[in-house]
Design an enzyme around this catalytic site. Structure first.
Site, PDB file in Angstrom:
ATOM      1  N   SER A   3       0.849  -1.197   0.000  1.00 39.38           N
ATOM      2  CA  SER A   3       0.000   0.000   0.000  1.00 39.38           C
ATOM      3  C   SER A   3       0.882   1.245   0.000  1.00 39.38           C
ATOM      4  O   SER A   3       2.070   1.174   0.301  1.00 39.38           O
ATOM      5  CB  SER A   3      -0.882  -0.023   1.254  1.00 39.38           C
ATOM      6  OG  SER A   3      -1.613   1.171   1.352  1.00 39.38           O
TER       7      SER A   3
ATOM      8  N   TYR B 286      -2.133  -0.396  10.340  1.00 33.91           N
ATOM      9  CA  TYR B 286      -2.222  -0.777   8.918  1.00 33.91           C
ATOM     10  C   TYR B 286      -0.963  -0.328   8.168  1.00 33.91           C
ATOM     11  O   TYR B 286      -0.423  -1.060   7.339  1.00 33.91           O
ATOM     12  CB  TYR B 286      -3.486  -0.158   8.326  1.00 33.91           C
ATOM     13  CG  TYR B 286      -3.807  -0.570   6.906  1.00 33.91           C
ATOM     14  CD1 TYR B 286      -4.066  -1.900   6.585  1.00 33.91           C
ATOM     15  CD2 TYR B 286      -3.863   0.379   5.885  1.00 33.91           C
ATOM     16  CE1 TYR B 286      -4.367  -2.271   5.272  1.00 33.91           C
ATOM     17  CE2 TYR B 286      -4.176   0.026   4.584  1.00 33.91           C
ATOM     18  CZ  TYR B 286      -4.423  -1.298   4.283  1.00 33.91           C
ATOM     19  OH  TYR B 286      -4.717  -1.662   2.985  1.00 33.91           O
TER      20      TYR B 286
END
Ligand code: NAD
Length: 284
Positions: free
Chosen positions: A166, A179
């Protein structure tokens, strides 16, 4: 779905974890359109089977298998099912992943008094179990399927693993420390695995999507009352030189390139941003 180009995956077996989800179901359709036999693995077995049925309805070959990427016996059952239906796995796409609201702060930065304010979820309120859940889902949820499915790839030419990293792996995004850290671990693990498996003939790369509107980030991007973009969504657009969110089709060219031994046979250990320039932009 519009394929940017075609690669020949006929006779190849693709296993996609998180295959019932938004991005990975589309990845399954793309790989099936190129001739792969596709196994969609998801904790939500109904979603996996629904997406597999959609692929079959389009003339492709697919099965859905209820699988928990955090449980080795569940993965071994899935691997045996794939082997029995399609043969050994040639391509593993580790797509299962996500965040947890309790691993998220409500403000971008700490302000005086936040610690005592019950309305604020500050760094000090991050829930240990939620943070552990996010690390486990993203990191162990990539490592364990790789342990199980890479065994089917050893010493067979043309096999590859694609992980899902990501933007926040390059630089952490505010509010989502768990995250961000977990996806940074995925990028690091991608490089580690690429080196580790190079002699075994398995290429390992990752895709780092920028900002895509999906179920996972709806509450962060869309105001649930007005239906308009949140302040955070507007900020993302302002920091994305191409001035828009991604659509799933934007990822397909990179997916097919990394999946194809002909196209990317000497590409190993990289993390490809697909982000409209977000990671290149300094903000000024
Ligand atoms: P999604 O939430 O639509 O799909 C994730 C899927 O994983 C779901 O179907 C869910 O049921 C499944 N899953 C969750 N826990 C599981 C488990 N223990 N075992 C098996 N399956 C499990 O997410 P998405 O937006 O399609 O994202 C796919 C991947 O891409 C994720 O790894 C995500 O972190 C990553 N990613 C997404 C974006 C984005 O903007 N959507 C950006 C960067 C990275």
């Amino acid at each position: 779905m519009t394929l940017p180009f075609q690669i020949d995956l006929s006779g190849r077996v693709a296993v996609i974890t998180g295959g019932g989800g938004v991005l990975c179901a589309e990845f399954g359709r793309a790989l099936a359109s190129c001739g792969a036999k596709v196994a969609l693995l998801d904790l939500d077995g109904n979603a996996a089977e629904r997406q597999a049925a959609a692929i079959r309805a389009q003339g492709g070959t697919a099965i859905g298998i209820a699988t928990n990427v955090l449980e080795r016996p569940s993965l071994e059952h899935a691997a045996a099912t794939v082997l029995a239906h399609f043969g050994p796995c040639d391509l593993l796409l580790n797509g299962a992943g996500g965040n947890n609201p309790k691993g998220t702060t409500s403000k971008e930065s700490y302000e005086s008094g936040d610690l005592a304010d019950p309305a604020v979820s500050s760094f000090f309120d991050l829930d240990q179990q939620a943070v552990e859940f996010v690390f486990k889902l993203n990191f162990m949820g990539t490592l364990l399927p790789t342990q199980v499915f890479a065994q089917q790839m050893l010493d067979r030419p043309g096999c590859a693993i694609i992980n899902m990293s990501s933007m926040n792996a390059f630089r952490p995004l505010t509010k989502i420390p768990a995250y961000s850290g977990a996806k940074a671990a995925i990028s690091n693990f991608t490089q580690w695995l690429a080196v580790h498996f190079a002699d075994a003939g398995i290429r390992v790369n990752a895709i780092a999507p920028g900002f895509f509107e999906t179920a996972q980030n709806q509450t962060l991007l869309i105001d649930q009352v007005s239906g308009k973009y949140t302040e955070r969504a507007e900020k993302i657009i302002a920091h994305t030189p191409m001035r828009r969110f991604g659509i799933t089709d934007d990822l397909l060219g990179t997916l097919l390139w990394l999946a194809s031994p002909q196209a990317s046979g000497f590409v190993n250990g990289i993390v490809v941003p697909v982000d409209g320039g977000f990671s290149a932009y300094s903000g000024v």
